[in-house]
Design a protein around this motif. Structure first.
Motif, PDB file in Angstrom:
ATOM      1  N   PHE A 147       0.853  -1.180   0.000  1.00 19.94           N
ATOM      2  CA  PHE A 147       0.000   0.000   0.000  1.00 19.94           C
ATOM      3  C   PHE A 147       0.893   1.236   0.000  1.00 19.94           C
ATOM      4  O   PHE A 147       1.977   1.231   0.576  1.00 19.94           O
ATOM      5  N   GLY A 148       0.399   2.300  -0.622  1.00 24.93           N
ATOM      6  CA  GLY A 148       1.185   3.523  -0.723  1.00 24.93           C
ATOM      7  C   GLY A 148       1.154   4.323   0.566  1.00 24.93           C
ATOM      8  O   GLY A 148       0.134   4.377   1.259  1.00 24.93           O
ATOM      9  N   GLN A 149       2.277   4.948   0.875  1.00 28.88           N
ATOM     10  CA  GLN A 149       2.335   5.813   2.056  1.00 28.88           C
ATOM     11  C   GLN A 149       1.597   7.122   1.828  1.00 28.88           C
ATOM     12  O   GLN A 149       1.366   7.872   2.773  1.00 28.88           O
ATOM     13  N   LYS A 150       1.227   7.407   0.589  1.00 27.07           N
ATOM     14  CA  LYS A 150       0.453   8.629   0.349  1.00 27.07           C
ATOM     15  C   LYS A 150      -0.816   8.602   1.188  1.00 27.07           C
ATOM     16  O   LYS A 150      -1.191   9.598   1.797  1.00 27.07           O
ATOM     17  N   ASP A 151      -1.497   7.431   1.222  1.00 31.35           N
ATOM     18  CA  ASP A 151      -2.649   7.269   2.109  1.00 31.35           C
ATOM     19  C   ASP A 151      -2.158   6.666   3.424  1.00 31.35           C
ATOM     20  O   ASP A 151      -2.432   5.522   3.747  1.00 31.35           O
ATOM     21  N   TRP A 152      -1.393   7.468   4.162  1.00 35.26           N
ATOM     22  CA  TRP A 152      -0.738   6.980   5.382  1.00 35.26           C
ATOM     23  C   TRP A 152      -1.763   6.470   6.389  1.00 35.26           C
ATOM     24  O   TRP A 152      -1.560   5.448   7.046  1.00 35.26           O
ATOM     25  N   GLN A 153      -2.867   7.205   6.493  1.00 38.05           N
ATOM     26  CA  GLN A 153      -3.898   6.810   7.457  1.00 38.05           C
ATOM     27  C   GLN A 153      -4.495   5.457   7.049  1.00 38.05           C
ATOM     28  O   GLN A 153      -4.681   4.570   7.881  1.00 38.05           O
ATOM     29  N   GLN A 154      -4.770   5.322   5.766  1.00 40.24           N
ATOM     30  CA  GLN A 154      -5.293   4.045   5.256  1.00 40.24           C
ATOM     31  C   GLN A 154      -4.308   2.909   5.549  1.00 40.24           C
ATOM     32  O   GLN A 154      -4.710   1.818   5.992  1.00 40.24           O
TER      33      GLN A 154
END
Lengths: 281, 281
Positions: A147-154
Motif C-alpha cells: 500500500f502507498g504511504q500517500k494514504d498513510w492513514q489508510q
C-alpha cells in the motif's frame, strides 16, 4: 498477464501458484493508474514470485456526495501499464461480483484511528476500505500486500486490521511517488486546471519547509500554523494540517518521530499529502 | 491429539496438512464440552482429513453483567473428551495470545440479523462473536467449519459473515443434541438446580406442541402466545418467543419454513432453544 473478472476465475488462475507455495504479492487499486501505483507493483515484483493487482472502484468507500459515479475508469490503459511492469494477474471484478445481489450485512470497522484526519470529513469511508480490503485479502490470499504511504492513514488502518484480525499477510508501505515539482501523484490530480496544477506543489513545499523547521526545534504548533497560512495564501481551502505519530497516536514527546498530514482543496479537488519527520537515529 | 496454546504453535502443527492440501475441519468452542460439542467434532471427522477444535472463552462476546469470569473452564476434562472423539489438534490460546497487549481497534459486525432475538438482550454480543470467529478463521484457515444449530442465530450470522467477507470456508450447521427428556444440551444447564432441571424440558415440549399446531394450520400468533403461556405457567421468565425464516427474515408467507425461537430464564439461568418447522416438501 492474465485478466480475471470473477472470483472463481481468479482462484483458478492462482491455484497452481498456491499449490507450488509461491509468494503471492497483492496491490489493491481503484484503477486510473499512475506511476505511484506502478511503483507499488514494481516493489511487489522485487519481493514476490507472482503479483496480483486488483482494479475495483469500491462503492462503499464513497460518501453520498463523493465522486463514485464520475471516478475515472480506464481499464484498457491500466491493463497495458500493468502488463508493462510485469503484473502477473489483473483482478477486475464488477460490483455485482464483489457484493452480490443479496443485501450486505457485514462491516469491518477500525476504531480510534479512523475518526481523525480524513475520517472526519469522510464518515464511513474507512469502514468501506477496511471491509473491501478484508474481502480482497480473503479472495487473493496474498503473502504480502503493498500500500502507498500517500494514504498513510489508510496504511495504518490496514496494518491495525491485519494484526487485529490475524491475517497472515505482511503489509509493506511504499514511499510516495512525486512529480518533479514535488506534487504527490494522485488520480485526482487530473481534475486540476492548468492554473491549479501550478499551485498544487505548494503542499509539498510547505511540508519540506516544516520538516526543516521542526529539525531546528521550532515549536510544532507554530510550524503547523505556518503550513496553514502558506496554503491559505496560495489559494487552498484547508481541510486539516495535523501531526501524529507514525501509528496515528497524538504527539506527546518532543523528540519522537512524527508525520505531518495535509488535506486541502483547490477548487473542488481535494488533495492529500504527508511527510515523515524523523528525530530518532 | 496435539495441544497448541500459541498461534505460532498451531501454525507449525498444521503446516504439513496445509502443504499436503488436506481438508481441515474446524469447531470453535468455549470449552466445558458436552455431547453437543462432541457431535460437532464427530461430524467434522466424517467430512475432513484433520479436525481442529478451539477452546477459548472469548471476553468480547460477554456483556459487563454476564458470566465471563465465572464461565466454567474445564480444559483437562475437555482435552480427554476431544482426544476420545478423534480431535487432531486442540487450540487453547490465552486471552493475551488472541488479543495481544495493544488496544484492539478492529471490529467485525453483522447488521440486520444481530439486533433481533438474543441481540436485543445482549448488545455487542454478536459483534464479539463475529470478530473472534473472523480471527479464528484466519488463524486456523479451515476448509469446513462446524457450528451447532442450537445457536441458530449465531449460525445465520456466521453464514452471512462468511459470504460477505469472502471466506473460502464451508459452514456446516449440526442439529441440536438433546437429553433424553428433550432439553437441548448446553454448558449453562449445569447452573440449573435439580428442581429447575426437572422443569427445563418444558421448553422443548412447548416447541414440539407448537410444531404440531402449526402443521395443523393453527395461526402463528396464537401458537406463539400458547408457547409463552406454557413457559410462564411452568415458572420461566420469558425473554422471547419468536418465529423467523431460517435466514432470520420476518415470516411473511403462510406456507414457508419457519424456525421457532425461545429464550427464557429459570432463576438466573438463561436457556435458549429452537425448532425448524418445515412446510416445504
Amino acid at each position: 498477464m492474465k485478466t480475471e473478472t470473477t472470483i472463481q476465475g481468479l482462484n483458478a488462475a492462482l491455484a497452481p501458484a498456491r499449490i507450488a507455495r509461491k509468494t503471492i504479492g497483492f496491490v489493491a487499486t481503484m484503477g486510473n493508474l499512475h506511476q505511484g501505483h506502478l511503483n507499488l507493483v514494481r516493489e511487489a515484483k522485487k519481493l514476490c514470485d507472482l503479483v496480483v493487482v486488483s482494479i475495483f472502484v469500491n462503492p462503499i468507500q464513497f460518501g453520498p456526495n463523493e465522486d463514485f459515479d464520475n471516478y475515472p475508469r480506464t481499464l484498457e490503459a491500466d491493463s497495458h501499464l500493468l502488463a508493462d511492469v510485469g503484473c502477473d494477474v489483473l483482478f477486475a471484478p464488477t460490483v455485482q461480483q464483489m457484493y452480490g445481489d443479496q443485501e450486505r450485512k457485514t462491516k469491518v470497522s477500525v476504531h480510534g484511528i479512523t475518526e481523525i484526519l480524513c475520517g472526519q470529513s469522510r464518515p464511513g469511508h474507512f469502514d468501506g476500505v477496511a471491509t473491501v480490503v478484508t474481502k480482497l485479502f480473503n479472495i487473493v490470499q496474498p503473502n504480502i500486500a503493498f500500500f502507498g504511504q500517500k494514504d498513510w492513514q489508510q496504511l495504518a488502518i490496514i496494518r491495525a486490521m491485519t494484526r487485529d484480525l490475524n491475517f497472515f499477510i505482511d503489509i509493506v508501505g511504499v514511499p510516495i511517488t512525486r512529480a518533479e515539482d514535488g506534487l504527490a501523484l494522485s488520480s485526482r490530480n487530473a481534475y486540476l486546471t492548468a492554473e491549479q496544477r501550478q499551485v498544487a506543489p505548494v503542499i509539498y513545499q510547505a511540508l519540506t519547509t516544516a520538516q526543516q523547521q521542526l529539525q531546528q526545534h521550532i515549536d510544532l504548533q507554530q510550524v503547523l500554523a505556518q503550513i496553514d497560512l502558506t496554503l491559505v495564501n496560495a489559494g487552498f481551502v484547508v481541510d486539516y494540517v495535523k501531526a501524529y505519530t507514525p501509528d496515528l497516536l497524538p504527539v506527546t514527546q518532543f523528540d519522537q518521530d512524527i508525520v505531518l498530514f495535509i488535506a486541502a482543496k483547490l477548487g473542488s479537488t481535494r488533495l492529500i499529502d504527508n511527510l515523515l519527520v524523523k528525530f530518532s537515529d
